[in-house]
Design a protein around this motif. Sequence first.
Motif, PDB file in Angstrom:
ATOM      1  N   MET A   1      -8.495  16.545  10.708  1.00 42.41           N
ATOM      2  CA  MET A   1      -9.640  15.986   9.989  1.00 42.41           C
ATOM      3  C   MET A   1     -10.872  15.836  10.876  1.00 42.41           C
ATOM      4  O   MET A   1     -11.920  15.438  10.396  1.00 42.41           O
ATOM      5  CB  MET A   1      -9.283  14.608   9.427  1.00 42.41           C
ATOM      6  CG  MET A   1      -8.250  14.624   8.348  1.00 42.41           C
ATOM      7  SD  MET A   1      -8.839  15.419   6.857  1.00 42.41           S
ATOM      8  CE  MET A   1     -10.043  14.219   6.314  1.00 42.41           C
ATOM      9  N   GLU A   2     -10.734  16.096  12.167  1.00 46.70           N
ATOM     10  CA  GLU A   2     -11.879  15.880  13.078  1.00 46.70           C
ATOM     11  C   GLU A   2     -13.077  16.724  12.690  1.00 46.70           C
ATOM     12  O   GLU A   2     -12.937  17.870  12.331  1.00 46.70           O
ATOM     13  CB  GLU A   2     -11.468  16.208  14.510  1.00 46.70           C
ATOM     14  CG  GLU A   2     -10.772  15.051  15.172  1.00 46.70           C
ATOM     15  CD  GLU A   2     -11.432  14.658  16.494  1.00 46.70           C
ATOM     16  OE1 GLU A   2     -12.085  15.518  17.110  1.00 46.70           O
ATOM     17  OE2 GLU A   2     -11.294  13.488  16.886  1.00 46.70           O
TER      18      GLU A   2
ATOM     19  N   MET B   1       0.832  -1.210   0.000  1.00 52.79           N
ATOM     20  CA  MET B   1       0.000   0.000   0.000  1.00 52.79           C
ATOM     21  C   MET B   1       0.864   1.256   0.000  1.00 52.79           C
ATOM     22  O   MET B   1       0.542   2.254  -0.638  1.00 52.79           O
ATOM     23  CB  MET B   1      -0.855  -0.014   1.256  1.00 52.79           C
ATOM     24  CG  MET B   1      -2.241   0.479   0.977  1.00 52.79           C
ATOM     25  SD  MET B   1      -3.230   0.280   2.420  1.00 52.79           S
ATOM     26  CE  MET B   1      -3.422  -1.487   2.472  1.00 52.79           C
TER      27      MET B   1
ATOM     28  N   GLU C   1      -9.761  11.338   3.656  1.00 53.51           N
ATOM     29  CA  GLU C   1     -10.681  10.567   4.507  1.00 53.51           C
ATOM     30  C   GLU C   1     -10.476   9.085   4.280  1.00 53.51           C
ATOM     31  O   GLU C   1     -10.409   8.300   5.219  1.00 53.51           O
ATOM     32  CB  GLU C   1     -12.135  10.927   4.170  1.00 53.51           C
ATOM     33  CG  GLU C   1     -12.643  12.162   4.865  1.00 53.51           C
ATOM     34  CD  GLU C   1     -14.085  12.465   4.494  1.00 53.51           C
ATOM     35  OE1 GLU C   1     -14.603  11.837   3.538  1.00 53.51           O
ATOM     36  OE2 GLU C   1     -14.690  13.328   5.144  1.00 53.51           O
ATOM     37  N   GLN C   2     -10.373   8.717   3.001  1.00 54.11           N
ATOM     38  CA  GLN C   2     -10.180   7.301   2.683  1.00 54.11           C
ATOM     39  C   GLN C   2      -8.862   6.787   3.266  1.00 54.11           C
ATOM     40  O   GLN C   2      -8.781   5.649   3.704  1.00 54.11           O
ATOM     41  CB  GLN C   2     -10.202   7.086   1.165  1.00 54.11           C
ATOM     42  CG  GLN C   2     -11.529   7.444   0.511  1.00 54.11           C
ATOM     43  CD  GLN C   2     -12.674   6.572   1.003  1.00 54.11           C
ATOM     44  OE1 GLN C   2     -12.460   5.480   1.512  1.00 54.11           O
ATOM     45  NE2 GLN C   2     -13.899   7.065   0.878  1.00 54.11           N
ATOM     46  N   MET C   3      -7.841   7.650   3.271  1.00 59.02           N
ATOM     47  CA  MET C   3      -6.555   7.214   3.827  1.00 59.02           C
ATOM     48  C   MET C   3      -6.658   6.987   5.327  1.00 59.02           C
ATOM     49  O   MET C   3      -6.058   6.073   5.876  1.00 59.02           O
ATOM     50  CB  MET C   3      -5.478   8.261   3.545  1.00 59.02           C
ATOM     51  CG  MET C   3      -5.087   8.304   2.096  1.00 59.02           C
ATOM     52  SD  MET C   3      -3.706   9.407   1.852  1.00 59.02           S
ATOM     53  CE  MET C   3      -3.395   9.106   0.123  1.00 59.02           C
ATOM     54  N   LEU C   4      -7.431   7.847   5.993  1.00 62.97           N
ATOM     55  CA  LEU C   4      -7.616   7.675   7.431  1.00 62.97           C
ATOM     56  C   LEU C   4      -8.371   6.382   7.737  1.00 62.97           C
ATOM     57  O   LEU C   4      -8.227   5.809   8.809  1.00 62.97           O
ATOM     58  CB  LEU C   4      -8.371   8.866   8.028  1.00 62.97           C
ATOM     59  CG  LEU C   4      -7.493   9.926   8.695  1.00 62.97           C
ATOM     60  CD1 LEU C   4      -6.683  10.676   7.675  1.00 62.97           C
ATOM     61  CD2 LEU C   4      -8.337  10.898   9.492  1.00 62.97           C
ATOM     62  N   LEU C   5      -9.199   5.946   6.782  1.00 61.55           N
ATOM     63  CA  LEU C   5      -9.998   4.744   6.985  1.00 61.55           C
ATOM     64  C   LEU C   5      -9.315   3.506   6.425  1.00 61.55           C
ATOM     65  O   LEU C   5      -9.920   2.456   6.318  1.00 61.55           O
ATOM     66  CB  LEU C   5     -11.360   4.911   6.316  1.00 61.55           C
ATOM     67  CG  LEU C   5     -12.218   6.046   6.870  1.00 61.55           C
ATOM     68  CD1 LEU C   5     -13.522   6.112   6.134  1.00 61.55           C
ATOM     69  CD2 LEU C   5     -12.443   5.861   8.348  1.00 61.55           C
ATOM     70  N   SER C   6      -8.056   3.667   6.038  1.00 67.62           N
ATOM     71  CA  SER C   6      -7.360   2.528   5.482  1.00 67.62           C
ATOM     72  C   SER C   6      -6.910   1.594   6.605  1.00 67.62           C
ATOM     73  O   SER C   6      -6.528   2.050   7.678  1.00 67.62           O
ATOM     74  CB  SER C   6      -6.147   3.031   4.712  1.00 67.62           C
ATOM     75  OG  SER C   6      -5.275   1.970   4.459  1.00 67.62           O
ATOM     76  N   PRO C   7      -6.947   0.283   6.366  1.00 67.44           N
ATOM     77  CA  PRO C   7      -6.445  -0.640   7.402  1.00 67.44           C
ATOM     78  C   PRO C   7      -4.951  -0.470   7.621  1.00 67.44           C
ATOM     79  O   PRO C   7      -4.438  -0.812   8.683  1.00 67.44           O
ATOM     80  CB  PRO C   7      -6.757  -2.034   6.840  1.00 67.44           C
ATOM     81  CG  PRO C   7      -7.311  -1.852   5.490  1.00 67.44           C
ATOM     82  CD  PRO C   7      -7.528  -0.412   5.219  1.00 67.44           C
TER      83      PRO C   7
ATOM     84  N   SER D   1      -0.543  12.004  13.345  1.00 66.44           N
ATOM     85  CA  SER D   1      -1.371  12.510  14.455  1.00 66.44           C
ATOM     86  C   SER D   1      -1.952  13.867  14.090  1.00 66.44           C
ATOM     87  O   SER D   1      -3.111  14.162  14.399  1.00 66.44           O
ATOM     88  CB  SER D   1      -0.565  12.669  15.741  1.00 66.44           C
ATOM     89  OG  SER D   1       0.377  11.664  15.853  1.00 66.44           O
TER      90      SER D   1
ATOM     91  N   LEU E   1       1.336   5.598   5.281  1.00 62.36           N
ATOM     92  CA  LEU E   1       0.832   6.327   4.124  1.00 62.36           C
ATOM     93  C   LEU E   1       1.451   7.716   4.058  1.00 62.36           C
ATOM     94  O   LEU E   1       1.813   8.195   2.978  1.00 62.36           O
ATOM     95  CB  LEU E   1      -0.695   6.439   4.188  1.00 62.36           C
ATOM     96  CG  LEU E   1      -1.457   5.116   4.198  1.00 62.36           C
ATOM     97  CD1 LEU E   1      -2.955   5.357   4.219  1.00 62.36           C
ATOM     98  CD2 LEU E   1      -1.097   4.270   2.991  1.00 62.36           C
TER      99      LEU E   1
ATOM    100  N   GLY F   1     -11.500  14.394  -0.837  1.00 60.18           N
ATOM    101  CA  GLY F   1     -11.971  13.305   0.015  1.00 60.18           C
ATOM    102  C   GLY F   1     -11.040  12.107   0.084  1.00 60.18           C
ATOM    103  O   GLY F   1     -11.305  11.162   0.821  1.00 60.18           O
ATOM    104  N   THR F   2      -9.936  12.119  -0.667  1.00 65.01           N
ATOM    105  CA  THR F   2      -9.016  10.985  -0.613  1.00 65.01           C
ATOM    106  C   THR F   2      -8.412  10.811   0.774  1.00 65.01           C
ATOM    107  O   THR F   2      -8.165   9.698   1.224  1.00 65.01           O
ATOM    108  CB  THR F   2      -7.871  11.175  -1.629  1.00 65.01           C
ATOM    109  OG1 THR F   2      -8.431  11.585  -2.857  1.00 65.01           O
ATOM    110  CG2 THR F   2      -7.107   9.904  -1.825  1.00 65.01           C
TER     111      THR F   2
ATOM    112  N   ASP G   1      -5.707  16.160  -1.669  1.00 69.39           N
ATOM    113  CA  ASP G   1      -6.350  14.952  -1.163  1.00 69.39           C
ATOM    114  C   ASP G   1      -7.416  15.292  -0.132  1.00 69.39           C
ATOM    115  O   ASP G   1      -8.405  14.583   0.024  1.00 69.39           O
ATOM    116  CB  ASP G   1      -5.307  14.033  -0.513  1.00 69.39           C
ATOM    117  CG  ASP G   1      -4.470  13.331  -1.561  1.00 69.39           C
ATOM    118  OD1 ASP G   1      -4.897  13.334  -2.720  1.00 69.39           O
ATOM    119  OD2 ASP G   1      -3.416  12.793  -1.205  1.00 69.39           O
TER     120      ASP G   1
END
Lengths: 247, 219, 204
Positions: free
Chosen positions: B218-219, B1, B79-85, B212, B91, B76-77, B72
Amino acid sequence: MAINWYKYAAPASFYSLAGKMIPFFTIIAFGLLVAGLYIGFFVAPTDFQQGEAYRIIFIHVPAAWMSMFLYVVMAFWAGIGLAFNTRLSSMMATAIAPTGALFTFLALWTGSLWGKPMWGTWWVWDARLTSELILLFLYIGFMSLQAAIDDPRRADKAGAIIALVGVINIPIIYFSVQWWNTLHQGASVSVTQAPTMASTMLTGMMVMVFASWMYAIAVILKRVRVIILERESNTAWVAELRRKGAF
Amino acid sequence: MFFWVIQRDLLLAIRRRSDVLTTLFFFVIVVSLFPLSVGPEMNMLRTMAPGIVWVAALLASMLSLGRLFSNDYMDGTLEQMLLSPQSLSVLVLGKALAHWLVTGVPLVLMAPILGIQYDLPMDALFVLTISLLLGTPVLSLIGAIGAALTLGLRGGGVLISLLVLPLYIPVLIFGSGAVEANMAGVGHDAHLSLLGAFLLVSLVFAPWAAASSLRVSME
Amino acid sequence: MLHGVNLTCVRGDRRLFKEVNFTLEAGGLMQVNGPNGSGKTSLLRILCGLTSPAFGKITWRGETVRALDGQYYRDLTYIGHLTGTKDDLTALENLRISSALSGVQVTEKQARDALAHMGLVGRELLPAKVLSQGQRRRVALARLLVCNTTLWILDEPLAALDVAAVKLIQDLLEQHLQEGGMVVMTTHQDIDIAAVSTVQLQLA
């Protein structure tokens, strides 16, 4: 409602506690300041090498110490706030920054005043002065970042990260500047280096250090109180205070 | 990844070549302004060269930091990175590395040519290139923290410089110091080793701090 | 499997909602309803762990989302308002890269099939900037075909879609629910999705 009360208890009780402590610290600070200045300007003997100009150390040295110390304290509280999500400690960090920056500026200013008679110029790229200047930049960075963020929670956390990054970097910066300074054979006399310090000089300086301490505590508590009021302005206890005309 | 992130950012940079070139030309122009402002006296220029090239590299690298996360963030990319496993630090490290490949490496390659304009001797050109090679990744890594903290703020571009430039000072001192030491004949090894040490330390800490910061922003 | 307990969300000085409770089991659909500004998107972001709630907690398979972290994200696909579609990448690249970011490696064949299923035949190699709003959303939603996750959280998935595409998504969601998946979604459109159980969550 119960849970709300619990959440706001800490800042609310601290608000009144701080209110009681401020007069105490203010009086001590004032007393020490008068005593320290008296010793510094009337009791301490004239330095045989530097003449009267050396007396700037009674302000310069405490200011320089406080500037560095307060940055560490600020980073400490900010870090606690980040780690444990305690809002009061983050407010503490925010309150410390302007005082720290003030002392940094004072140290730079007095350093430059001292430099004129000693080195014949207002500014020398001396290692300590340069580090102090960079410290001022770090304070300004912290304050501008917090000022740019509208959401207080994000401001607290973002400020904490930059303060912690700064505190890790301070030794590295200090060391780099030292190295750079020796490499370039800059000024060899440093501001705080007094050949032999008469005991009254030392006493005067220590009194002034304590005066700065007390002043810093009083001012920071005052500022924390203002920040608490600002952040809690729509809570019941602040409304109560407002009704009573407490501020 | 990790490699997907680098590959993606490089692909995007290739599709938007102009962004890369603007940073590079900024670097070239700033360096070329100095002889015009202080005069073409070669001895003076030679002593000033390492500092000028390094300051210009600092500014060029900093200017491009704004883009590191903001695109990004806006589409919205992020957000997707924050939700990545995958851990966010990895990243972020990927993104910082891609940033370096896109902005840092061209500076490193361009520096010797600019050094020739300043009449630097062959040895010094070599040391200048090595020092930039070691130092510019540190700039991207530390810069990532600043970029993450100022994400989405008004006036973020100016603010980022306030936050990041003081932290760049050690790199600046040892980067230009290495070249000066080489020209003075006192050896540049210590400077370069320290730059290497900064690189290692920032490789370990900066991605974590930037990750961090991203979560906070992003909060 | 997914529980929300006493969720409260505060934005600035305003409290958007308080004490929201729900339970979603396998095959369950939760539709989050409410007027603009009632906190629908905030709730979805809280469910993803992007924002932390002022109070309350979310558990997934009995453990809090905070503690699960990466493990939770292996089970979750979130498609928000902003879909993360890059203007400069082609539809195919967008799908493959966004899937890779969420931990799923997609072969070119799979990606082409997914795009074809979403009615994007012939558009695979066009950069996203020349696609229409609806087509861009189809590219983003194509991720659902290849993601292999249990929980889908979708913020206004039907926005900008034409009738055919809405039908396509409806079938896709129903199939996912039948296979024991879970869906949390917001929408302003009237749509009737068959599910094992349906939770209607109304935010003030």
